[in-house]
Design an enzyme around this catalytic site. Structure first.
Site, mmCIF file in Angstrom:
data_model
loop_
_atom_site.group_PDB
_atom_site.id
_atom_site.type_symbol
_atom_site.label_atom_id
_atom_site.label_comp_id
_atom_site.label_asym_id
_atom_site.label_seq_id
_atom_site.Cartn_x
_atom_site.Cartn_y
_atom_site.Cartn_z
ATOM 1 N N CYS A 136 76.939 -21.252 31.707
ATOM 2 C CA CYS A 136 77.740 -20.359 32.555
ATOM 3 C C CYS A 136 78.551 -21.093 33.627
ATOM 4 O O CYS A 136 79.471 -20.514 34.210
ATOM 5 C CB CYS A 136 76.840 -19.312 33.193
ATOM 6 S SG CYS A 136 75.270 -19.953 33.768
ATOM 7 N N HIS A 231 78.874 -17.127 39.977
ATOM 8 C CA HIS A 231 78.686 -18.545 40.279
ATOM 9 C C HIS A 231 79.946 -19.073 40.984
ATOM 10 O O HIS A 231 81.056 -18.578 40.755
ATOM 11 C CB HIS A 231 78.512 -19.359 38.999
ATOM 12 C CG HIS A 231 77.194 -19.140 38.295
ATOM 13 N ND1 HIS A 231 76.203 -18.301 38.745
ATOM 14 C CD2 HIS A 231 76.711 -19.696 37.146
ATOM 15 C CE1 HIS A 231 75.167 -18.341 37.919
ATOM 16 N NE2 HIS A 231 75.455 -19.168 36.935
HETATM 17 N N1 LIG Z 1 72.147 -15.189 32.843
HETATM 18 C C1 LIG Z 1 73.250 -15.911 32.664
HETATM 19 O O1 LIG Z 1 74.171 -15.947 33.517
HETATM 20 C C2 LIG Z 1 73.428 -16.704 31.399
HETATM 21 C C3 LIG Z 1 74.659 -17.281 31.168
HETATM 22 C C4 LIG Z 1 74.859 -18.036 30.010
HETATM 23 C C5 LIG Z 1 73.821 -18.175 29.123
HETATM 24 N N2 LIG Z 1 72.631 -17.607 29.360
HETATM 25 C C6 LIG Z 1 71.567 -17.781 28.362
HETATM 26 O O2 LIG Z 1 71.360 -16.539 27.701
HETATM 27 C C7 LIG Z 1 69.983 -16.406 27.363
HETATM 28 C C8 LIG Z 1 69.423 -15.111 27.971
HETATM 29 O O3 LIG Z 1 69.619 -15.133 29.363
HETATM 30 P P1 LIG Z 1 69.312 -13.873 30.284
HETATM 31 O O4 LIG Z 1 69.748 -14.289 31.636
HETATM 32 O O5 LIG Z 1 69.844 -12.631 29.696
HETATM 33 O O6 LIG Z 1 67.690 -13.854 30.229
HETATM 34 P P2 LIG Z 1 66.685 -12.617 30.472
HETATM 35 O O7 LIG Z 1 67.261 -11.652 31.418
HETATM 36 O O8 LIG Z 1 65.383 -13.262 30.818
HETATM 37 O O9 LIG Z 1 66.578 -11.931 29.032
HETATM 38 C C9 LIG Z 1 65.953 -12.571 27.945
HETATM 39 C C10 LIG Z 1 66.113 -11.683 26.725
HETATM 40 O O10 LIG Z 1 65.625 -12.421 25.597
HETATM 41 C C11 LIG Z 1 64.704 -11.573 24.896
HETATM 42 N N3 LIG Z 1 63.715 -12.412 24.201
HETATM 43 C C12 LIG Z 1 62.948 -13.383 24.728
HETATM 44 N N4 LIG Z 1 62.147 -13.911 23.750
HETATM 45 C C13 LIG Z 1 62.451 -13.257 22.611
HETATM 46 C C14 LIG Z 1 61.978 -13.319 21.272
HETATM 47 N N5 LIG Z 1 61.045 -14.192 20.904
HETATM 48 N N6 LIG Z 1 62.510 -12.480 20.364
HETATM 49 C C15 LIG Z 1 63.476 -11.605 20.708
HETATM 50 N N7 LIG Z 1 63.966 -11.471 21.958
HETATM 51 C C16 LIG Z 1 63.456 -12.296 22.892
HETATM 52 C C17 LIG Z 1 64.085 -10.714 25.965
HETATM 53 O O11 LIG Z 1 63.505 -9.587 25.348
HETATM 54 P P3 LIG Z 1 62.217 -8.828 25.967
HETATM 55 O O12 LIG Z 1 62.720 -7.892 26.997
HETATM 56 O O13 LIG Z 1 61.660 -8.143 24.779
HETATM 57 O O14 LIG Z 1 61.328 -9.899 26.527
HETATM 58 C C18 LIG Z 1 65.330 -10.383 26.792
HETATM 59 O O15 LIG Z 1 66.079 -9.369 26.160
HETATM 60 C C19 LIG Z 1 69.298 -17.687 27.855
HETATM 61 O O16 LIG Z 1 69.244 -18.617 26.801
HETATM 62 C C20 LIG Z 1 70.221 -18.184 28.934
HETATM 63 O O17 LIG Z 1 70.152 -19.582 29.106
HETATM 64 C C21 LIG Z 1 72.403 -16.853 30.466
#
Ligand SMILES: NC(=O)c1ccc[n+]([C@@H]2O[C@H](COP(=O)([O-])OP(=O)(O)OC[C@H]3O[C@@H](n4cnc5c(N)ncnc54)[C@H](OP(=O)(O)O)[C@@H]3O)[C@@H](O)[C@H]2O)c1
Length: 319
Positions: A136, A231
């Protein structure tokens, strides 16, 4: 595969990680654009719950290998952690879906395109089932660097980030909501190898890959600040040819997805689609030095929106 004959609007889309911070914004953007052939997936923990999608609720399905490989999804937008992506993305590819993955699992894999559409969109067409969505901070940084590099050649980049809490996911956002102002602090909540945080090395390696400048000297210091969404980055760069702040401002004003603002801030960027760039000035401490400050909604252009733009590029391409 099926997606070759469809537009993204007709495609069957799976949002994997639909209950997370990025997944929620992905669903919001899809609903706002009028997509309706959308399914929501999460882990076993959230299977059976529901998530808002436009005016309706989508029931969350468990993202099992069987469900993802069943052959009834054309595009999968993954926003799960790195280990879950490593495990699940190959099943969706096996089922014939074109996958955009937002974790760091595949970003630096040789042969897997790492794409910011405004910077290297043509690379998306080289995919063999997976396109990686960058970090990001990398996405807005490369949007700003690209027009300056094209005009004057990048010689060196130094970055200091001010990253919002939503970048660490939904649980971290909940934690910030529960804090008192006195508890707010800077955090450095990434993996530390004794010298650098992995966020800093990702920013360097991903920027080099996207810009196709494998030797670009680039160093970063990343911190997380108690801001919910958006950010910001202070960027010091050196160019090979002279580039005045006035010319840099003109180039940035004409660059896609960039908006020049005098004083960009996360508050201004949050909820919007653009990378805000300002404070464009000379750095008199080095030859051909420029300084600028940028801000971007990390959940939108930094994640969900960039992935949707990649998915748009994939439509019409046979995997
Ligand atoms: N936040 C940002 O600004 C951002 C920006 C770029 C990239 N990312 C990347 O995007 C990804 C998600 O980020 P986030 O911020 O959205 O995280 P988050 O809020 O913690 O959400 C994680 C999601 O992944 C799901 N999940 C986790 N383990 C899983 C599994 N084994 N099978 C299926 N679903 C699973 C969770 O589902 P449950 O609810 O069922 O646990 C939840 O929907 C990460 O890799 C992060 O590095 C994030």
């Amino acid at each position: 595969m099926a997606v070759a004959q469809k537009s993204l609007r007709e495609a069957r889309i799976g949002v994997v990680g639909a209950t997370g911070a990025v997944g929620a914004v992905t669903l919001e953007l899809l609903a706002a654009r009028g997509y309706d052939n959308v399914r929501a997936f999460g882990s076993e923990r959230s299977a059976g719950t529901s998530v808002p999608f436009g005016g309706i609720a989508l029931v969350v399905e468990q993202a099992t290998p069987e469900a993802l490989s069943a052959g009834d999804l054309d595009v999968c937008l993954f926003s799960v952690g790195t280990s879950a992506s490593r495990e699940l993305v190959p099943h969706a590819v096996r089922g014939g879906a074109a996958c955009v993955d937002k974790s760091s699992a595949y970003r630096l894999e040789p042969g897997i395109p790492l794409v910011v559409p405004e910077v290297n969109g043509a690379r998306a067409r080289e995919h063999e089932g997976i396109v990686a969505n960058p970090n990001c901070c990398t996405i807005p940084l490369t949007c700003a660097l690209k027009p300056l590099h094209d005009a004057a050649g990048l010689a060196r980049v130094r970055v200091a980030t001010y990253q919002s809490v939503s970048g660490a996911g939904a649980a971290a956002m909940e934690r910030l909501r529960g804090e008192t102002p006195e508890q707010h602090d800077l955090r450095m909540d990434w993996e530390f190898d004794g010298v650098e945080f992995d966020e800093e090395s990702k920013l360097r390696a991903e920027t080099r890959k996207i810009m196709e400048l494998p030797d670009l000297p680039i160093s970063a210091t990343c911190v997380r600040v108690p801001v919910m969404v958006g950010h910001a980055e202070a960027v010091w760069l050196e160019t090979e040819q002279p580039l005045s702040p006035e010319r840099a401002r003109e180039l940035l004003a004409a660059a896609p997805s960039v908006r020049v603002e005098d004083f960009p801030s996360p508050g201004q960027a949050a909820g919007g689609d653009e990378v805000l760039v300002g404070r464009i000035r000379s750095d008199p401490t080095v030859e051909h030095g420029l300084v600028l400050f940028l801000s971007c909604d990390n959940l939108r252009k930094g994640a969900a929106l960039n992935a949707l733009q990649i998915a748009d590029l994939l439509v019409g391409v046979t995997v």
